[in-house]
Design an enzyme around this catalytic site. Structure first.
Site, PDB file in Angstrom:
ATOM      1  N   ASP A   1      -6.057   0.550   1.031  1.00  0.00           N
ATOM      2  CA  ASP A   1      -6.098   0.713   2.484  1.00  0.00           C
ATOM      3  C   ASP A   1      -7.464   0.264   2.981  1.00  0.00           C
ATOM      4  O   ASP A   1      -8.231  -0.349   2.230  1.00  0.00           O
ATOM      5  CB  ASP A   1      -5.803   2.173   2.879  1.00  0.00           C
ATOM      6  CG  ASP A   1      -6.914   3.128   2.456  1.00  0.00           C
ATOM      7  OD1 ASP A   1      -7.814   2.716   1.691  1.00  0.00           O
ATOM      8  OD2 ASP A   1      -6.884   4.289   2.898  1.00  0.00           O
TER       9      ASP A   1
ATOM     10  N   LYS B   1       0.825  -1.206   0.000  1.00  0.00           N
ATOM     11  CA  LYS B   1       0.000   0.000   0.000  1.00  0.00           C
ATOM     12  C   LYS B   1       0.854   1.248   0.000  1.00  0.00           C
ATOM     13  O   LYS B   1       0.664   2.159  -0.821  1.00  0.00           O
ATOM     14  CB  LYS B   1      -0.949  -0.016   1.206  1.00  0.00           C
ATOM     15  CG  LYS B   1      -1.994   1.103   1.185  1.00  0.00           C
ATOM     16  CD  LYS B   1      -1.563   2.363   1.875  1.00  0.00           C
ATOM     17  CE  LYS B   1      -1.529   2.213   3.373  1.00  0.00           C
ATOM     18  NZ  LYS B   1      -1.259   3.509   4.063  1.00  0.00           N
TER      19      LYS B   1
END
Length: 228
Positions: free
Chosen positions: A145, A127
């Site tokens: 996320d 991420k």
């Protein structure tokens, strides 16, 4: 919502993203940064806190330690003092110091521009790497996320809670050139409208395209509307 073919799901998502473009025309990251190094550190610090909180501490952090080499030499006690407002500050201080050391020694102080290299850095997962690739280097990347994952599942774009699987599912539905901008809009939509506990369906432009909407319309949303 009826079972969809891949083509139908792609078409629905195209319509969703078109509406989100109207609602969120400029989906830039809310983290403040001036270069990929600052963005990388800020993204690591943003774990389990808000971007606003990170933006309050990074000016002092980067004023004192403007380069990977300088940050690598910082004392942990000084870093912990600066980073205390972000939560988990001892762990974060250790992570950013080790991250800076790795950048200084392995990459001559330059943030690498590939996923494969970025994820080898301390405290950096897919991420974080994806955020840096897109917002720092304008490279195609999908960052997943909690917000992107939640919105994607509610919209029926994935059935998984695993971020890497969500990333793969989205990559099959979105043209590569649009990965980053689409992920940015899904993230901000989740942060501002499609909230975890009480999604603001009344202000969402995509309710007719959302398989989860009937659940919220007959539950929390109905109560918020006074039983209508």
């Amino acid at each position: 919502m009826k079972e969809e073919s891949l083509a139908q799901k792609k078409d629905r998502l195209k319509n969703i993203l078109a509406r989100l473009k109207q609602a969120i025309p400029d989906p830039r990251t809310e983290l403040a940064f001036h270069n990929p190094f600052e963005l990388l550190v800020a993204t690591v610090l943003s774990a389990q806190t808000t971007d606003l909180t990170v933006n309050r501490v990074t000016p002092e952090l980067f004023a004192r330690f403007p380069t990977p080499a300088a940050l690598a030499e910082a004392s942990l006690s000084e870093l912990e003092t600066i980073l205390r407002p972000t939560g988990f500050f001892r762990r974060k201080a250790q992570h950013v110091k080790e991250l800076a050391q790795a950048l200084a020694t392995r990459y001559q102080g330059v943030v690498p521009e590939t996923m494969e290299e970025l994820v080898t850095l301390p405290g950096v997962g897919r991420k974080t790497a994806s955020v840096v690739l897109f917002h720092g280097f304008s490279r195609p990347a999908i960052f997943v996320d909690t917000h992107v994952g939640r919105v994607s599942k509610r919209l029926g774009l994935t059935e998984s809670d695993d971020p890497e699987r969500v990333e793969r599912d989205l990559s099959e539905l979105i043209p590569e050139k649009d990965w980053g901008i689409a992920a940015s809009r899904l993230l901000l939509h989740g942060r501002r409208v499609c909230l975890a506990r009480r999604p603001l369906c009344k202000t969402c432009p995509c309710t007719d395209l959302c398989p989860a909407f009937p659940t919220f319309a007959s539950g929390p949303l109905r109560r918020e509307r006074g039983g209508v």
